[in-house]
Design a protein around this motif. Structure first.
Motif, mmCIF file in Angstrom:
data_model
loop_
_atom_site.group_PDB
_atom_site.id
_atom_site.type_symbol
_atom_site.label_atom_id
_atom_site.label_comp_id
_atom_site.label_asym_id
_atom_site.label_seq_id
_atom_site.Cartn_x
_atom_site.Cartn_y
_atom_site.Cartn_z
ATOM 1 N N LEU A 30 0.858 -1.189 0.000
ATOM 2 C CA LEU A 30 0.000 0.000 0.000
ATOM 3 C C LEU A 30 0.890 1.233 0.000
ATOM 4 O O LEU A 30 1.523 1.546 1.007
ATOM 5 N N GLY A 31 0.951 1.917 -1.139
ATOM 6 C CA GLY A 31 1.820 3.077 -1.269
ATOM 7 C C GLY A 31 2.815 2.868 -2.389
ATOM 8 O O GLY A 31 3.422 1.808 -2.494
ATOM 9 N N ASP A 90 0.158 2.577 10.321
ATOM 10 C CA ASP A 90 -0.881 2.649 9.289
ATOM 11 C C ASP A 90 -1.926 1.551 9.458
ATOM 12 O O ASP A 90 -2.937 1.545 8.759
ATOM 13 N N HIS A 130 -2.648 1.988 -4.568
ATOM 14 C CA HIS A 130 -2.512 3.421 -4.344
ATOM 15 C C HIS A 130 -3.892 4.063 -4.330
ATOM 16 O O HIS A 130 -4.914 3.357 -4.310
ATOM 17 N N SER A 131 -3.930 5.383 -4.353
ATOM 18 C CA SER A 131 -5.202 6.094 -4.196
ATOM 19 C C SER A 131 -6.183 5.844 -5.343
ATOM 20 O O SER A 131 -7.387 6.048 -5.184
ATOM 21 N N VAL A 169 1.322 4.076 3.729
ATOM 22 C CA VAL A 169 0.517 5.155 3.155
ATOM 23 C C VAL A 169 0.566 6.445 3.965
ATOM 24 O O VAL A 169 0.136 7.497 3.498
ATOM 25 N N LYS A 190 -1.095 7.099 6.773
ATOM 26 C CA LYS A 190 -2.409 7.441 7.324
ATOM 27 C C LYS A 190 -2.671 6.537 8.536
ATOM 28 O O LYS A 190 -2.717 5.314 8.394
#
Length: 281
Positions: free
Chosen positions: A156-157, A234, A181-182, A201, A203
């Motif tokens: 993730l990222g 995260d 990703h987003s 990420v 977050k």
């Protein structure tokens, strides 16, 4: 089950201390502006340096400096034979380009492995410097005897200093890699398929229990802080409880990342010695 990085970090620390006893190394950390997470990481680096006998200096610069001024400072350090490695602390303040500044650093002093030259060697599977956090993730997995070959790894990222280098390094270990990703469609479907899930990420508590399966190994590379100053990863604690294995935050990947940074410094020192020998032949 939570896994930690202290034992791995301490083993690497002993290696570095032994090497530094006979080989002087000097790292300069270029820090522009102020960032709490950034400062904590820098403090950890300086503590590790002090405990291993490595010279480490922080060059703190105001965000009021121009990018051109920073470039001149980096160029000066490139030409200083006393400096073994240069580190550009991130995140950079608004108005500064990581891509531009990173690529001013001499690749033979690039202790983080973030120049295009060193990233190019990474994706072409040539020997060279590797970014410290991806290295730390692989080291953690191997130290806990977690197989990588043939596994489905979901990252993730997609940052150029973590997600993308890690994907290349995992591929070199014969894993099947997916980067999310987003803009990823059906993210939960992707994360649930993972044998190894790496969260990077930035977050807090982004990964929740409904996003993972019970057999997954979760590596949490996130460093976030809440309003009370507590460090959060995260991955939500309940997701870590659900996973078969999960890395702790704090006390996990971050500890090993600092150690791997110093392993990179040793690599640069060895290259420095080798090149000097070649010049004197």
């Amino acid at each position: 089950m939570l896994i930690y990085g202290k034992e791995v970090r301490d083993a690497i620390k002993a290696e570095i201390k032994k090497y530094a006893a006979v080989n002087r190394m000097h790292m300069v950390i270029l820090q522009i502006g102020e960032d709490p997470a950034s400062q904590m990481y820098v403090n950890g680096i300086c503590k590790f340096a002090d405990e291993t006998g490595v010279d480490a200096d922080i060059l703190k610069l105001s965000a009021g400096n121009s990018q051109e001024q920073i470039i001149h400072i980096i160029e000066y350090m490139n030409n200083d034979p006393d400096i073994t490695g240069i580190m550009l602390q991130k995140p950079l303040p608004p108005g500064f380009s990581l891509e531009v500044l990173a690529n001013v650093i001499d690749p033979y002093k690039d202790v983080e492995g973030i120049t295009n030259y060193n990233l190019g060697k990474l994706i072409s599977y040539e020997q060279g410097i590797r970014p410290a956090t991806p290295k730390a993730i692989l080291t953690m997995l191997k130290a806990h005897n977690i197989p990588i070959e043939g596994k489905k790894v979901t990252i993730l990222g997609r940052s150029t200093i973590l997600g993308q280098p890690l994907a290349a390094m995992m591929t070199a270990e014969n894993a099947t890699v997916t980067i999310c990703h987003s803009k990823t469609v059906n993210l939960v479907e992707e994360t649930k398929r993972a044998d190894i899930l790496v969260a990077a990420v930035g977050k807090p508590n982004f990964v929740t229990p409904d996003m993972i399966n019970e057999d997954v190994v979760v590596i949490d590379a996130g460093i976030n802080f809440d309003e009370e100053g507590r460090m959060l990863g995260d991955v939500h604690p309940e997701a870590k409880e659900k996973a078969r294995i999960a890395s702790a935050v704090p006390g996990g990947v971050g500890l090993i990342t600092v150690a791997e940074l110093f392993r990179n410094l040793v690599y640069l020192k060895e290259e420095q010695i080798r090149r000097q020998r070649e010049k004197t032949r």
